[in-house]
Design a protein around this motif. Structure first.
Motif, PDB file in Angstrom:
ATOM      1  N   SER A  98     -40.922  -7.771 -15.133  1.00  0.00           N
ATOM      2  CA  SER A  98     -40.114  -8.721 -14.363  1.00  0.00           C
ATOM      3  C   SER A  98     -39.119  -7.992 -13.461  1.00  0.00           C
ATOM      4  N   GLU A  99     -38.508  -6.944 -13.994  1.00  0.00           N
ATOM      5  CA  GLU A  99     -37.569  -6.150 -13.199  1.00  0.00           C
ATOM      6  C   GLU A  99     -38.292  -5.472 -12.044  1.00  0.00           C
ATOM      7  N   ARG A 100     -39.489  -5.032 -12.301  1.00  0.00           N
ATOM      8  CA  ARG A 100     -40.283  -4.369 -11.260  1.00  0.00           C
ATOM      9  C   ARG A 100     -40.629  -5.353 -10.153  1.00  0.00           C
ATOM     10  N   ALA A 101     -40.993  -6.563 -10.552  1.00  0.00           N
ATOM     11  CA  ALA A 101     -41.329  -7.602  -9.573  1.00  0.00           C
ATOM     12  C   ALA A 101     -40.119  -7.948  -8.708  1.00  0.00           C
ATOM     13  N   PRO A 115     -40.030 -15.027  -8.863  1.00  0.00           N
ATOM     14  CA  PRO A 115     -40.803 -15.604  -9.971  1.00  0.00           C
ATOM     15  C   PRO A 115     -39.916 -15.994 -11.143  1.00  0.00           C
ATOM     16  N   ALA A 116     -40.281 -17.084 -11.813  1.00  0.00           N
ATOM     17  CA  ALA A 116     -39.555 -17.510 -13.008  1.00  0.00           C
ATOM     18  C   ALA A 116     -39.959 -16.662 -14.209  1.00  0.00           C
ATOM     19  N   SER A 117     -41.196 -16.174 -14.197  1.00  0.00           N
ATOM     20  CA  SER A 117     -41.672 -15.327 -15.292  1.00  0.00           C
ATOM     21  C   SER A 117     -42.787 -14.424 -14.803  1.00  0.00           C
ATOM     22  N   VAL A 118     -42.829 -13.222 -15.376  1.00  0.00           N
ATOM     23  CA  VAL A 118     -43.889 -12.253 -15.084  1.00  0.00           C
ATOM     24  C   VAL A 118     -44.293 -11.646 -16.426  1.00  0.00           C
ATOM     25  N   ARG A 119     -45.567 -11.720 -16.769  1.00  0.00           N
ATOM     26  CA  ARG A 119     -45.983 -11.202 -18.076  1.00  0.00           C
ATOM     27  C   ARG A 119     -47.438 -10.754 -18.078  1.00  0.00           C
ATOM     28  N   TRP A 120     -47.745  -9.936 -19.076  1.00  0.00           N
ATOM     29  CA  TRP A 120     -49.119  -9.497 -19.301  1.00  0.00           C
ATOM     30  C   TRP A 120     -49.882 -10.578 -20.058  1.00  0.00           C
ATOM     31  N   VAL A 121     -51.171 -10.707 -19.778  1.00  0.00           N
ATOM     32  CA  VAL A 121     -52.031 -11.605 -20.550  1.00  0.00           C
ATOM     33  C   VAL A 121     -53.341 -10.881 -20.848  1.00  0.00           C
ATOM     34  N   SER A 137     -44.692 -18.756 -12.003  1.00  0.00           N
ATOM     35  CA  SER A 137     -45.150 -17.813 -13.023  1.00  0.00           C
ATOM     36  C   SER A 137     -46.225 -16.873 -12.481  1.00  0.00           C
ATOM     37  N   ILE A 138     -46.141 -15.627 -12.899  1.00  0.00           N
ATOM     38  CA  ILE A 138     -47.116 -14.602 -12.535  1.00  0.00           C
ATOM     39  C   ILE A 138     -47.655 -13.987 -13.811  1.00  0.00           C
ATOM     40  N   ARG A 139     -48.969 -13.841 -13.882  1.00  0.00           N
ATOM     41  CA  ARG A 139     -49.616 -13.237 -15.039  1.00  0.00           C
ATOM     42  C   ARG A 139     -50.518 -12.111 -14.563  1.00  0.00           C
ATOM     43  N   LEU A 140     -50.419 -10.963 -15.212  1.00  0.00           N
ATOM     44  CA  LEU A 140     -51.242  -9.811 -14.861  1.00  0.00           C
ATOM     45  C   LEU A 140     -52.202  -9.485 -15.997  1.00  0.00           C
ATOM     46  N   SER A 141     -53.417  -9.131 -15.640  1.00  0.00           N
ATOM     47  CA  SER A 141     -54.417  -8.759 -16.643  1.00  0.00           C
ATOM     48  C   SER A 141     -54.018  -7.472 -17.350  1.00  0.00           C
ATOM     49  N   LEU A 156     -48.819  -6.647  -8.263  1.00  0.00           N
ATOM     50  CA  LEU A 156     -47.593  -7.445  -8.401  1.00  0.00           C
ATOM     51  C   LEU A 156     -47.189  -8.061  -7.065  1.00  0.00           C
ATOM     52  N   LEU A 157     -47.211  -7.243  -6.003  1.00  0.00           N
ATOM     53  CA  LEU A 157     -46.866  -7.748  -4.670  1.00  0.00           C
ATOM     54  C   LEU A 157     -47.854  -8.813  -4.208  1.00  0.00           C
ATOM     55  N   HIS A 158     -49.115  -8.621  -4.545  1.00  0.00           N
ATOM     56  CA  HIS A 158     -50.146  -9.594  -4.186  1.00  0.00           C
ATOM     57  C   HIS A 158     -49.788 -10.971  -4.761  1.00  0.00           C
ATOM     58  N   GLU A 159     -49.418 -10.977  -6.040  1.00  0.00           N
ATOM     59  CA  GLU A 159     -49.071 -12.248  -6.679  1.00  0.00           C
ATOM     60  C   GLU A 159     -47.721 -12.774  -6.198  1.00  0.00           C
ATOM     61  N   LEU A 160     -46.775 -11.883  -5.946  1.00  0.00           N
ATOM     62  CA  LEU A 160     -45.481 -12.311  -5.398  1.00  0.00           C
ATOM     63  C   LEU A 160     -45.664 -12.980  -4.036  1.00  0.00           C
ATOM     64  N   ALA A 161     -46.566 -12.420  -3.225  1.00  0.00           N
ATOM     65  CA  ALA A 161     -46.824 -12.991  -1.905  1.00  0.00           C
ATOM     66  C   ALA A 161     -47.386 -14.401  -2.020  1.00  0.00           C
TER      67      ALA A 161
END
Length: 207
Positions: A98-101, A115-121, A137-141, A156-161
């Protein structure tokens, strides 16, 4: 078996069950096949080992000349995984993600993507990441864990965009042009995809 001395080498791994296919004398000579950021080099000097290393923006995979195409794809995936694991031993947690995002949004998107949340899934096997703009919300594989940091930053930037632009049109790709390693990161991911090991990338940019 001792590892090669090439920089960024994943080490030599015994290649078991190597298929024997009849080849002419000409095709027995070392050759190279290139797919995006991955270059596979076949050599008659190798009989039982496979190794890999980084060479600039490319990944070089060395395999025996007699190896079948199916075995080549499988071993490229294995060696890419080994290199990725060597390059990033520490797994970044959700809080650090989240800090990185937040840092990336401020640096490349003017801080507009929040983002309200960023996490691994662990249940995303068909994509690198996903974004739900309505929830922020953003979820990364988890498959990205262990890959070079510039690749993680790109995803991360892709999803932030996507928090700013939902589709993959020209406006979306213009946002990503601010990140200097966009093409390099896409090349890396395309190389992994070429090994048929990880999810496919979104369609190439359309003008």
């Amino acid at each position: 078996m001792p590892a090669d001395s090439s920089p960024g080498l994943a080490g030599e791994t015994p290649a078991r069950s190597v298929g024997r296919r009849p080849r002419s004398a000409a095709t027995q000579q070392p050759r190279a096949s290139v797919t995006s950021a991955v270059e596979v080099r076949r050599s008659t000097r190798r009989s039982r080992t496979v190794s890999a290393y980084r060479e600039g923006d490319r990944t070089i995979v060395l395999i025996p000349a007699r190896m079948s195409e199916a075995e080549e794809q499988r071993w490229v995936g294995v060696m890419l995984d080994k290199l990725a694991a060597q390059e990033s031993k520490r797994v970044i947690g959700d809080s650090e993600l989240s800090e990185r995002a937040e840092r990336l949004s401020g640096q490349y998107l003017g801080g507009r993507a929040r983002p309200a949340s960023v996490r691994w899934v662990t249940n995303q096997n068909t994509r690198w990441g996903s974004c739900t703009p309505a929830e922020g919300s953003i979820r990364l594989s988890h498959r990205l864990q262990g890959m070079p940091e510039y690749v993680l930053d790109y995803v991360l930037l892709h999803e932030l965009a996507h928090l700013l632009v939902p589709g993959h049109g020209p406006r979306f790709w213009r946002l990503l042009e601010t990140y200097p390693r966009t093409e390099r990161a896409r090349g890396y991911l395309e190389g992994v995809v070429a090994a048929d090991r990880l999810p496919h990338l979104p369609a190439a940019r359309e003008e």
